[in-house]
Design an enzyme around this catalytic site. Structure first.
Site, PDB file in Angstrom:
ATOM      1  CG  ASN A 140      28.849  46.997  37.963  1.00 33.77           C
ATOM      2  OD1 ASN A 140      28.180  46.789  38.966  1.00 33.77           O
ATOM      3  ND2 ASN A 140      29.845  47.862  37.919  1.00 33.77           N
ATOM      4  CB  CYS A 182      34.205  53.206  30.122  1.00 38.61           C
ATOM      5  SG  CYS A 182      35.620  52.656  31.070  1.00 38.61           S
ATOM      6  CB  ALA A 202      36.774  42.122  38.433  1.00 42.60           C
ATOM      7  N   PRO A 203      34.557  44.505  38.224  1.00 40.42           N
ATOM      8  CG  PRO A 203      33.462  46.349  39.146  1.00 40.42           C
ATOM      9  CD  PRO A 203      34.399  45.956  38.042  1.00 40.42           C
TER      10      PRO A 203
HETATM   11  N1  SAM Z   1      33.015  44.245  32.863  1.00 40.72           N
HETATM   12  C1  SAM Z   1      33.370  44.771  34.177  1.00 40.72           C
HETATM   13  C2  SAM Z   1      32.121  45.329  34.848  1.00 40.72           C
HETATM   14  O1  SAM Z   1      31.207  45.756  34.138  1.00 40.72           O
HETATM   15  O2  SAM Z   1      32.046  45.325  36.072  1.00 40.72           O
HETATM   16  C3  SAM Z   1      34.466  45.806  34.078  1.00 40.72           C
HETATM   17  C4  SAM Z   1      35.680  45.263  33.389  1.00 40.72           C
HETATM   18  S1  SAM Z   1      37.102  46.292  33.526  1.00 40.72           S
HETATM   19  C5  SAM Z   1      36.845  47.486  32.307  1.00 40.72           C
HETATM   20  C6  SAM Z   1      38.315  45.264  32.813  1.00 40.72           C
HETATM   21  C7  SAM Z   1      38.699  44.106  33.710  1.00 40.72           C
HETATM   22  O3  SAM Z   1      39.365  43.149  32.900  1.00 40.72           O
HETATM   23  C8  SAM Z   1      39.665  44.458  34.819  1.00 40.72           C
HETATM   24  O4  SAM Z   1      39.174  43.965  36.032  1.00 40.72           O
HETATM   25  C9  SAM Z   1      40.951  43.746  34.435  1.00 40.72           C
HETATM   26  O5  SAM Z   1      41.697  43.304  35.544  1.00 40.72           O
HETATM   27  C10 SAM Z   1      40.425  42.586  33.629  1.00 40.72           C
HETATM   28  N2  SAM Z   1      41.351  42.024  32.612  1.00 40.72           N
HETATM   29  C11 SAM Z   1      42.209  42.699  31.821  1.00 40.72           C
HETATM   30  N3  SAM Z   1      42.838  41.866  30.990  1.00 40.72           N
HETATM   31  C12 SAM Z   1      42.351  40.635  31.237  1.00 40.72           C
HETATM   32  C13 SAM Z   1      42.600  39.344  30.674  1.00 40.72           C
HETATM   33  N4  SAM Z   1      43.507  39.178  29.716  1.00 40.72           N
HETATM   34  N5  SAM Z   1      41.905  38.290  31.146  1.00 40.72           N
HETATM   35  C14 SAM Z   1      40.992  38.447  32.135  1.00 40.72           C
HETATM   36  N6  SAM Z   1      40.731  39.654  32.728  1.00 40.72           N
HETATM   37  C15 SAM Z   1      41.386  40.719  32.273  1.00 40.72           C
END
Ligand code: SAM
Length: 315
Positions: free
Chosen positions: A110, A234, A107-108
């Protein structure tokens, strides 16, 4: 230079969602809206350019608003920073019906929608997100972008069993886990947070994040058929970037699975800024983006590949 001045220098990046639209159709649409394609972005509010590294990415002046644009609302155009397009391009999942890919932290969405487009909306992309609310956003984005090959899963990636038959054929994993966000110069919430934190609190926070990030890479390396893992953040901190990569290369999973870093030729060779040489030997194999200098947010991308017998013989 203050962060808001740096943010103002970042063009408005718009990715054409090639799951729904071709780049040429998007260019025609933009022309019909009064935009003119130029060699590079300028202050002319009606001029735009194509990106030199990402074929589906367009650049507009920073203040250009797209939120009411019909093509944006229809999911045909996606607002996504240039650096954030790098991980899917480096992972380069094949476009074949039997291909299985995981986006571990989606999430979100992209990068999920970008991966889906690169896969030609075929094969299967399992997109994990552990946070329920953010999972809602992911599901909405995937559906709006017409990604019919994506299976969004509201689960913690660390609880997913690598031996589960469902994931037996997964060959590509994208890991873009939670990080400090210290590279983001156009998000004021981070700036407020960082000003409040003491150095000690900040270090403690980074240590916890780095431990979590390493755990995620180690887990990804346990999937039996995975051959390629892209790890990105990031963040501008070596502690979350090069040092996590160095630790990952030395872990049991990497040794047992024979994972090594992909060479520069597989990791955006045309991109000028590489890793910090004082932090790792093969810094040239990883990519960095520097806010204020690269017209992007701060970003880091690395790529682990399973060393095949052929690679070893060559090496
Ligand atoms: N890749 C996404 C994008 O480009 O739109 C952004 C990802 S964001 C940096 C990290 C996401 O990983 C967050 O939404 C967080 O809730 C989720 N997250 C963190 N630890 C996680 C886990 N152990 N398993 C699944 N999701 C996880």
């Amino acid at each position: 230079q203050s962060a808001d001045v740096r943010a103002a220098q970042i063009p408005r990046y718009v990715r054409v969602n090639t799951s729904m639209w071709s780049v040429s159709a998007a260019l025609e649409y933009l022309a019909s809206c009064g935009y003119t394609l130029r060699d590079c972005v300028s202050s002319d509010p009606k001029a735009f350019a194509r990106d030199e590294h990402i074929p589906s990415l367009l650049l507009f002046p920073p203040q250009t608003a797209f939120h009411n644009d019909p093509a944006y609302k229809a999911g045909k155009l996606i607002l996504q920073d240039k650096a954030s397009c790098f991980p899917a391009v480096v992972l380069a999942p094949p476009s074949q019906p039997l291909v299985r890919v995981i986006d571990a932290t989606a999430a979100p969405g992209n990068k999920t929608t970008h991966l889906s487009a690169l896969m030609g909306n075929t094969g299967k992309l399992f997109a994990f997100e552990r946070d329920r609310k953010r999972f809602g956003t992911l599901s909405m984005m995937v559906s709006r972008a017409g990604c019919t090959n994506v299976d969004p899963v509201n689960a913690d990636f660390l609880t997913v069993d690598p031996q589960d038959a469902k994931y037996a054929d997964v060959t590509h994993i994208l890991l873009d886990p939670s990080c400090s966000g210290s590279g983001i110069v156009n998000r004021l919430d981070y700036l407020l947070e960082s000003e409040e934190d003491s150095q000690e609190e900040e270090d403690e926070r980074l240590e916890k994040l780095a431990a979590f990030q390493l755990l995620m890479i180690r887990h990804a390396m346990k999937f039996p058929k995975v051959t390629k893992i892209v790890y990105s953040t990031c963040s501008i901190h070596a502690m979350e970037n090069e040092r996590v990569v160095v630790a990952a290369l030395a872990c049991d999973e990497a040794r047992e699975g024979q994972f090594v870093l992909a060479g520069r030729d597989e990791v955006l060779p045309a991109w000028h800024r590489r890793g910090l040489p004082e932090e790792m030997e093969s810094a040239d194999s990883v990519v960095r983006c520097k806010p204020g200098e690269d017209a992007t947010n701060g970003f880091f991308v690395s790529c682990f590949v399973r060393q095949s017998k052929k690679r070893k013989a060559d090496g």
